[in-house]
Design a protein around this motif. Structure first.
Motif, mmCIF file in Angstrom:
data_model
loop_
_atom_site.group_PDB
_atom_site.id
_atom_site.type_symbol
_atom_site.label_atom_id
_atom_site.label_comp_id
_atom_site.label_asym_id
_atom_site.label_seq_id
_atom_site.Cartn_x
_atom_site.Cartn_y
_atom_site.Cartn_z
ATOM 1 N N GLN A 37 3.996 13.168 4.780
ATOM 2 C CA GLN A 37 4.580 12.538 3.584
ATOM 3 C C GLN A 37 5.281 13.614 2.733
ATOM 4 O O GLN A 37 6.396 13.407 2.241
ATOM 5 N N HIS A 62 15.780 7.049 0.037
ATOM 6 C CA HIS A 62 16.711 5.978 -0.320
ATOM 7 C C HIS A 62 16.604 5.660 -1.813
ATOM 8 O O HIS A 62 17.451 4.969 -2.361
ATOM 9 N N ASN A 101 14.554 1.549 -6.733
ATOM 10 C CA ASN A 101 15.712 1.084 -5.962
ATOM 11 C C ASN A 101 16.693 0.423 -6.924
ATOM 12 O O ASN A 101 16.664 0.704 -8.120
ATOM 13 N N ASN A 139 5.058 8.327 -5.378
ATOM 14 C CA ASN A 139 3.948 7.986 -4.458
ATOM 15 C C ASN A 139 2.908 9.098 -4.344
ATOM 16 O O ASN A 139 2.403 9.410 -3.277
ATOM 17 N N HIS A 149 2.560 4.885 7.477
ATOM 18 C CA HIS A 149 1.503 4.547 6.518
ATOM 19 C C HIS A 149 0.141 4.367 7.171
ATOM 20 O O HIS A 149 -0.888 4.533 6.525
ATOM 21 N N ARG A 202 12.599 -3.300 4.792
ATOM 22 C CA ARG A 202 13.609 -2.263 4.548
ATOM 23 C C ARG A 202 14.397 -1.963 5.829
ATOM 24 O O ARG A 202 15.607 -1.778 5.800
HETATM 25 C C1 HEM Z 1 -0.730 7.619 0.568
HETATM 26 C C2 HEM Z 1 0.062 7.123 -0.140
HETATM 27 C C3 HEM Z 1 1.405 6.504 0.081
HETATM 28 C C4 HEM Z 1 1.955 5.632 -0.776
HETATM 29 C C5 HEM Z 1 1.336 5.126 -2.056
HETATM 30 C C6 HEM Z 1 3.243 5.269 -0.251
HETATM 31 C C7 HEM Z 1 4.087 4.368 -0.836
HETATM 32 C C8 HEM Z 1 5.335 4.008 -0.390
HETATM 33 C C9 HEM Z 1 6.178 3.011 -0.967
HETATM 34 C C10 HEM Z 1 5.827 2.174 -2.162
HETATM 35 C C11 HEM Z 1 7.322 2.980 -0.248
HETATM 36 C C12 HEM Z 1 8.466 1.992 -0.403
HETATM 37 C C13 HEM Z 1 9.666 2.473 -1.112
HETATM 38 C C14 HEM Z 1 10.728 1.394 -1.079
HETATM 39 O O1 HEM Z 1 11.368 1.218 -0.059
HETATM 40 O O2 HEM Z 1 10.900 0.750 -2.106
HETATM 41 C C15 HEM Z 1 7.211 3.972 0.769
HETATM 42 C C16 HEM Z 1 8.205 4.285 1.656
HETATM 43 C C17 HEM Z 1 8.077 5.219 2.644
HETATM 44 N N1 HEM Z 1 6.945 5.920 2.970
HETATM 45 FE FE1 HEM Z 1 5.185 5.883 1.975
HETATM 46 N N2 HEM Z 1 3.470 5.942 0.909
HETATM 47 C C18 HEM Z 1 2.370 6.706 1.156
HETATM 48 C C19 HEM Z 1 2.177 7.507 2.252
HETATM 49 C C20 HEM Z 1 3.122 7.771 3.191
HETATM 50 C C21 HEM Z 1 2.924 8.616 4.321
HETATM 51 C C22 HEM Z 1 1.647 9.348 4.714
HETATM 52 C C23 HEM Z 1 4.087 8.640 4.998
HETATM 53 C C24 HEM Z 1 4.323 9.424 6.250
HETATM 54 C C25 HEM Z 1 5.431 9.950 6.590
HETATM 55 C C26 HEM Z 1 5.041 7.803 4.286
HETATM 56 C C27 HEM Z 1 6.361 7.585 4.655
HETATM 57 C C28 HEM Z 1 7.222 6.718 4.024
HETATM 58 C C29 HEM Z 1 8.609 6.545 4.393
HETATM 59 C C30 HEM Z 1 9.350 7.250 5.532
HETATM 60 C C31 HEM Z 1 9.154 5.613 3.516
HETATM 61 C C32 HEM Z 1 10.614 5.163 3.430
HETATM 62 C C33 HEM Z 1 11.324 6.030 2.389
HETATM 63 C C34 HEM Z 1 12.792 5.736 2.236
HETATM 64 O O3 HEM Z 1 13.234 4.642 2.527
HETATM 65 O O4 HEM Z 1 13.531 6.634 1.809
HETATM 66 N N3 HEM Z 1 4.416 7.282 3.209
HETATM 67 N N4 HEM Z 1 5.987 4.576 0.681
#
Ligand code: HEM
Length: 953
Positions: free
Chosen positions: A297, A306, A312, A454, A638, A727
């Protein structure tokens, strides 16, 4: 391990590197297509040599001839050839000890053969999977269709626009070339990494694609050409849209973690007082720890976003919980269905920001019509470079959150926390965001860092570690400078390149930026040779990743020097296609890092030298670098995150003292947890616990019910797992089967293909249950053989792939073409040994992970003392101020350097010394016994037998 084994391994290392290079240096044949000669044994006579495919529909697909499989993996490899998955996973010595043969040469062929297969894949990915959205694609395509062009390019689309404050500095309306201050450092917004393409990779440039533009947005059925549209229509027959199949239904049925004791889990909120009686079931990966989950992350926050400042666009959309398939017919959910599923019909979420949704231009090349870009484009609101931007910033707002120490501006500001008295606590903790700081209101109370979204205890830990590491580097530089103030620091200013900059002359600002370069390189190294080799825990990948970084051959060997020379001549070639194919393969010999660093005596003076020496080591393979949307898709990880952290304290590491819900540490709530419990205890807790396996029905409960105060919706809650699906659909990621075909992987023909026939009976029963749910959620249809569904691949007999996927006309087939890509890669249970990710995710990494290094001059030709200082170069190479080596063999490799993240932890949290002593890779659960050769067993190391994590349940 016996001395004989040791000698055998040394021999193997030497021989495989040499043979690999020989295999890669194989000859050209007619049409100058690249040929890789297979490794020795009977396969050579039987199969001859394989060409890099000349058209995308004739790609390698990771499948070899029977005799090749026999030669490299024996009977099991032959038996598994009929499966859709890649063959190399079945070769000798690519698994644990049981995959090894008594015959050394077989193991050698197995591992070497796997590396050759992977290089075929990479060469074809470079050839077929680069699609830039920013306007360069038409020229790229025309070059491919016969015209010759240079391998190394400058693009008009990568010039700084007039509105950029540095427009004049790089040459204004004339030829643009970055010079002076702009080239010394990793600039805030990422401009001037490439001197002749100043805009490339900078904040707000467009995400690219890895799949043909015509294959994106399958639900829009847009018409690049009538033919392409027909293929898409045939593939999905109007069955899919943004909300169908319903994303929340997909999430609740296919992503929810089942609980044996729901009250003990309490939807991820555990029990009052963080009682250790709380428990949430999750599927665990035995060889990867929770630190690794937060690490990735932390990485994605460096690479892409994004979102802008954590939000957003202002427009909202509903996010499902509205319908499901009943007997194949989309039917509205009843109140009882909603209650049973546990989804929320009134959830709503902001839509994505769009860069361009206008109809793309088309052009004709080689009698075929193409889109010049995807039908919709999106901006990467972060720098695409691996530049530590989550720590140091990527625009003016984020930089305001980066606090420097007023007593020494080269250092990051760290504050003392009252009562924190462990050894490393004197290095301090990050300061908190102040009222005056630019911030999303959701972030109030958090520690102050550039990328703040996050936030949980995991990100707090990693940001604190690297802020401390930044200061460690600065302090060491200052220590050495005070001893030898007049010594040459190695640093140079391009404005006066011949002037020696002595240690005493280095300004705080210069030292701050040098430390950024060092930290970014250190992070890239940790990710490449420590995180990834544990994510993909087997011998070919160990060699492959170390090869990416250091080269498969010793840098000083004559073969390595020869390869480096060939590589540099290839870049000068004006036959772009061939040059690009050879380049990536041959560069595996000397390694990417420091590639084409100029010889001693070089000079930075003059524009030609800037182009040749400062910039000369990069290669973008004909297409400007940025991450593709498909890369974001495969990082939706996730499922790695557990709901509860098994909290431990360093004084009694073998006991679990509390169960702390990750959600209780969300955003500002992380601060008291960090300050009151301290870095060492969190390191121990995250280091010992296994992370969540990337599998279906394994998403954290808390992320399906995540409260977000800023949302203008009735529930102010979102299901992040459902959003992962939504998404990807918004951004036009092709569905799973076409996604695989586009990347040169074998397609699946039914959901049953997800069942791993080599797995245990219990595992197969679980997979069969999940296949049944997939069938209910995505449905089936009567197939029609007249409907051709893709241009990306053909059947083995050369015929076109149709709607029946090899089944009889009119039969009932699964809607496998509609499967969302994230669901597909989570469902893949047949994987190479020790793969925490699936082969579909992996193929995306093969291409983009190496491109991210090749394209960045600070990892290639500008990895030099003139930019990093001599101490900086040594620090990255030695994993710290001095080199250190492990005394024990690691999977048969002797005298390995102590791994880079372990070194960082030992410096920044020194109280971990005894806990880390037996740890070979900081991302392997710290108390696990690693056995001798890539075992995945969950057994305690000596001294950790009483740890309850190893208790048989
Ligand atoms: C542990 C707490 C975490 C929380 C609370 C969290 C929360 C979120 C949320 C709310 C989004 C959506 C954003 C949107 O499209 O509006 C998101 C997107 C994303 N998360 Fe997490 N996440 C967590 C952990 C992780 C982990 C461990 C990864 C591993 C790589 C990760 C990778 C991603 C990716 C790649 C996106 C898409 C980002 C983008 O579109 O630019 N997340 N996350």
């Amino acid at each position: 391990m016996s001395t004989d084994d040791g000698r055998a391994n040394v021999k193997m290392a030497w021989q495989s590197a040499a043979l690999f290079a020989v295999a890669l240096l194989a000859s050209c044949n007619r049409n100058s297509d690249l040929v890789l000669s297979p490794l020795s044994c009977a396969e050579k006579a039987a199969d001859g040599v394989r060409l890099i495919a000349s058209t995308r529909d004739a790609r390698f697909q990771g499948k070899v001839m029977e005799s090749t499989a026999e030669c490299r993996g024996g009977e099991p490899a032959v038996a598994r050839r009929s499966q859709p998955w890649v063959d190399w996973a079945n070769y000798f010595a690519t698994g644990d000890g049981s995959s090894k043969s008594w015959f050394f040469t077989r193991n050698f062929r197995g591992v070497g053969g796997a590396l050759v297969d992977l290089e075929y894949q990479r060469a074809e990915l470079i050839k077929f999977n680069l699609f830039d959205n920013s306007g360069t694609f038409e020229q790229y395509r025309r070059d491919r269709d016969g015209k010759e062009g240079a391998a190394q390019k400058s693009w008009p689309q990568m010039r700084l626009p007039e509105s950029d404050p540095n427009f004049s500095a790089v040459g204004g309306a004339g030829e643009q070339l970055c010079r002076g201050e702009l080239i010394r450092i990793r600039t805030l917004d990422g401009i001037c990494n490439d001197l002749t393409n100043p805009l490339m990779g900078s904040t707000h440039t467009l995400f690219a694609r890895n799949v043909q533009f015509e294959a994106t947005f399958p639900d829009l059925e847009v018409d690049a050409t009538a033919d392409e549209r027909d293929r898409t229509t045939n593939r999905h027959a109007g069955r899919i849209s943004l909300l169908i199949p319903d994303p929340q239904v997909v999430s609740r049925r296919l992503f929810t973690r089942a609980q044996s004791d729901p009250a003990a889990c309490n939807d991820g909120y555990g029990k009052p007082g963080f009682s250790k009686d709380a428990h949430c079931d999750y599927k665990q990966a035995s060889f990867f720890n929770v630190l690794a989950a937060f690490w990735i992350q932390f990485m994605t926050h460096d690479w892409f976003s994004h979102l802008e400042e954590g939000h957003n666009s202002a427009e909202y959309m509903s996010v499902g919980c509205a319908s499901q398939k009943v007997n194949g017919v989309e039917t509205a959910l009843t109140a009882a269905d909603v209650a049973r599923l546990g989804c929320r019909p009134s959830d709503a979420m902001e839509k994505s920001y769009l860069a361009d949704a206008g109809r793309p231009a088309t052009f004709v090349s080689g009698n075929k019509s193409y889109y010049a870009r995807a039908p919709r484009t999106f901006r990467n609101n972060n720098t695409a470079w691996w530049d530590g931007s989550q720590i140091y910033g990527f625009d003016a707002l984020s930089r305001e959150r980066v606090k420097r120490d007023p007593h020494d501006l080269a250092r990051l500001l760290m504050v003392q926390v009252p009562g924190a008295s462990k050894q490393g606590d004197s290095q301090g903790y990050l300061p908190l965001l102040q009222d005056a700081d630019p911030k999303n209101p959701d972030w109030t109370g958090q520690e102050s860092v550039a990328f703040a979204d996050n936030w949980t205890i995991g990100l707090s830990f990693l940001h604190n570690v690297f802020a401390r590491e930044h200061n460690q580097f600065v302090d060491e530089f200052r220590r050495r400078a005070s001893k030898a103030p007049d010594a040459d620091s190695g640093l140079r200013n391009p404005e006066a390149p011949d002037r020696v900059i002595r240690n005493r002359d280095v300004t705080p600002d210069e030292l701050f930026e040098v430390a950024r370069l060092v930290i970014a390189a250190e992070i890239a190294k940790i990710h490449t040779i420590e995180w990834t080799t544990q994510l993909l825990y087997n011998e070919p990948l160990y060699r492959g990743m170390n090869g990416n970084w250091n080269g498969l051959l010793e840098k000083t060997s004559s073969l390595s020097r020869e390869l480096a020379d060939v590589v540099s001549r290839l870049k000068a070639s004006n036959r772009s296609l061939e040059a690009n194919q050879y380049y990536s393969i041959l560069a595996a010999g000397p390694g990417i890092f420091g590639l084409e660093s100029a010889a001693p005596g070089w000079s930075m003076a003059g524009d030609d030298n800037l182009r040749a020496f400062v910039n000369g080591g990069t290669n973008h393979f004909g297409s400007p670098f940025n991450f593709p949307e498909e890369f974001v898709t495969v990082y939706r990880l996730h499922a790695l995150v557990p709901d509860l952290i098994d909290y431990r304290v360093l004084d009694a590491p073998n006991a679990i003292a509390a169960e702390i819900p990750v959600v209780e540490t969300f955003r500002g709530r992380a601060t008291p947890f960090m300050h009151e419990r301290g870095m060492a205890n969190w390191a121990l807790s995250l280091g010992r616990q296994r992370l969540g396996a990337l599998a279906l029905q394994n998403n954290p409960r808390f992320l399906q019910n995540l409260k977000m105060d800023r949302l203008h919706s009735p529930t102010q809650t979102i299901d992040v797992a459902a959003l992962d699906i939504l998404r990807d659909r918004e951004r036009g990621v092709p569905r799973f089967n076409e996604f695989r075909r586009q990347y040169g992987l074998h397609q699946l023909t039914s959901f049953d293909d997800f069942i791993n026939v080599n797995d245990t009976a219990a595992a197969q029963a679980e997979q069969t249950k999940l296949v049944k749910i997939m069938r209910e959620v995505y449905g089936q249809h009567h197939c029609d053989r007249t409907k051709k569904i893709t241009y990306a691949q053909r059947n083995n007999d050369g015929t076109e792939i149709d709607d029946c996927l090899g089944k009889p006309d009119g039969s009932v087939v699964d809607n496998i073409e509609d499967l969302d890509t994230v669901v597909g890669w989570l469902a893949e249970s047949t994987r190479p040994h020790g793969f925490a990710i699936s082969e579909t995710q992996f193929v995306v990494f093969i291409l983009n992970a190496s491109r991210r290094l090749y394209s960045d001059r600070f990892f290639t030709s500008s990895f030099r003392p003139e930019f990093y200082t001599q101490l900086g170069v040594d620090w990255v190479n030695n994993n710290g101020p001095v080199a250190m080596h492990e005394s024990i063999a690691i999977n048969g490799h002797r005298n390995e350097p102590v791994s880079p993240f372990k070194r960082v932890l030992l410096r920044t949290v020194p109280e971990l010394q005894s806990e880390l002593a037996p740890v070979a890779n900081a991302f392997d659960p710290w108390a696990r016994n690693r056995g001798s050769y890539y075992t995945l067993d969950w057994k305690p190391r000596p001294g950790a037998e009483s740890d309850p994590a190893f208790a048989v349940k």
